[in-house]
Motif scaffolding. Structure first.
Motif, short mmCIF file in Angstrom:
data_model
loop_
_atom_site.label_atom_id
_atom_site.label_comp_id
_atom_site.label_asym_id
_atom_site.label_seq_id
_atom_site.Cartn_x
_atom_site.Cartn_y
_atom_site.Cartn_z
N PRO A 1 0.83 -1.21 0.00
CA PRO A 1 0.00 0.00 0.00
C PRO A 1 0.86 1.26 0.00
N GLN A 2 0.52 2.19 -0.86
CA GLN A 2 1.26 3.45 -0.93
C GLN A 2 0.77 4.41 0.15
N GLY A 3 1.72 5.04 0.85
CA GLY A 3 1.37 6.02 1.86
C GLY A 3 0.98 5.43 3.20
N ILE A 4 1.14 4.12 3.36
CA ILE A 4 0.77 3.46 4.60
C ILE A 4 2.04 2.92 5.26
N LYS A 5 2.20 3.24 6.54
CA LYS A 5 3.32 2.71 7.31
C LYS A 5 2.83 1.43 7.98
N SER A 6 3.30 0.31 7.48
CA SER A 6 2.82 -0.95 8.02
C SER A 6 3.89 -2.02 7.86
N HIS A 7 3.70 -3.09 8.60
CA HIS A 7 4.45 -4.32 8.33
C HIS A 7 3.67 -5.04 7.24
N HIS A 8 4.26 -5.17 6.05
CA HIS A 8 3.52 -5.70 4.91
C HIS A 8 3.90 -7.14 4.61
N ILE A 9 2.86 -7.92 4.30
CA ILE A 9 3.04 -9.31 3.87
C ILE A 9 2.49 -9.43 2.46
N THR A 10 3.31 -9.87 1.56
CA THR A 10 2.85 -10.07 0.18
C THR A 10 2.09 -11.38 0.10
N TRP A 11 0.79 -11.27 -0.26
CA TRP A 11 -0.06 -12.45 -0.29
C TRP A 11 -1.14 -12.30 -1.35
#
Length: 234
Positions: free
Chosen positions: A40-50
């Protein structure tokens, strides 16, 4: 509403309603964890590609021990006459809308239990309760989402885990691009809604925050129409 120190997993946060909810929760101080095919653009997160159609063994292992909420927003819009749907069309809609949610919730149920007050938010469609031509496949899949919502709400209430769903009508998201691709189509869609316009992703953020928050702790097993009046008014 305060979401400070709240761990929220949003699946499908890269665009549309999921992104709007992520932006809103980020502004409220939530600790965000996201899962989707794209970051996600503009979101500060721990991202999981799924990709929600793929097996998920172990992909959530990096999440914290406790989750206070899960939001599952992936959906489909596949509209055509009933006789033109293949069984694979039905299977695909069911896999994305229902089985992906089931897999994500099962994988994280232990984390939700540890919150001592958690919330699951799913998404249905106005077409489940309002018969609409050409919607057989998506209405079937989302009808299953509504059944899942109520079943989980009943089963998990003792663990203080709530489960609710929002049921949109047509909303201006990338998923609906073809339905709103011309001014004529947009104008026609606006006029079909009693409130006079199609939805925007931001129309869902207030309800989502309520259902995910402590203020919504007495709401469970509900399917709430956010649809410009489409589902109830003529």
């Amino acid at each position: 509403m305060s979401f400070h120190e709240k761990n929220i997993l949003i699946i499908g946060a890269s665009s549309g309603i999921g992104l709007a909810i992520a932006e809103s929760l980020q502004a409220e101080g939530a600790n965000l964890f996201t899962a989707s095919r794209r970051i996600p653009q503009g979101i500060k997160s721990h991202h999981i590609t799924w990709d929600v159609t793929q097996p998920i063994t172990g992909i959530f292992d990096t999440l914290p021990d406790t989750l206070h909420g899960i939001v599952y927003t992936p959906g489909t819009i596949n509209l055509k006459p009933f006789q033109r749907f293949s069984l694979d069309d039905f299977r695909n809609d069911f896999e994305i809308n229902v089985l992906g949610a089931v897999a994500a919730i099962q994988a994280n149920l232990g984390r939700l239990r540890k919150a001592n007050g958690a919330s699951i938010l799913l998404f249905s469609t106005v077409a489940v309760q309002t018969g609409m031509g050409f919607h057989a496949s998506i209405a079937t899949a989302k009808g299953a989402v509504e059944g899942l919502t109520r079943s989980l709400a009943a089963e998990l209430a003792a663990a203080k885990i709530r489960c609710n769903a929002l049921a949109p009508s047509l909303t201006d998201t990338p998923l609906a691009g073809m339905l709103l691709s011309t001014e004529e189509k947009r104008d026609s869609s606006n006029k079909r809604h009693p409130i006079g316009r199609v939805g925007t992703p931001q129309d869902f953020t207030a309800a989502a925050k309520l259902l995910l928050s402590d203020e919504g702790s007495w709401i469970t097993g509900q399917v709430i129409g956010i649809d410009g009046g489409m589902g109830q008014l003529k």
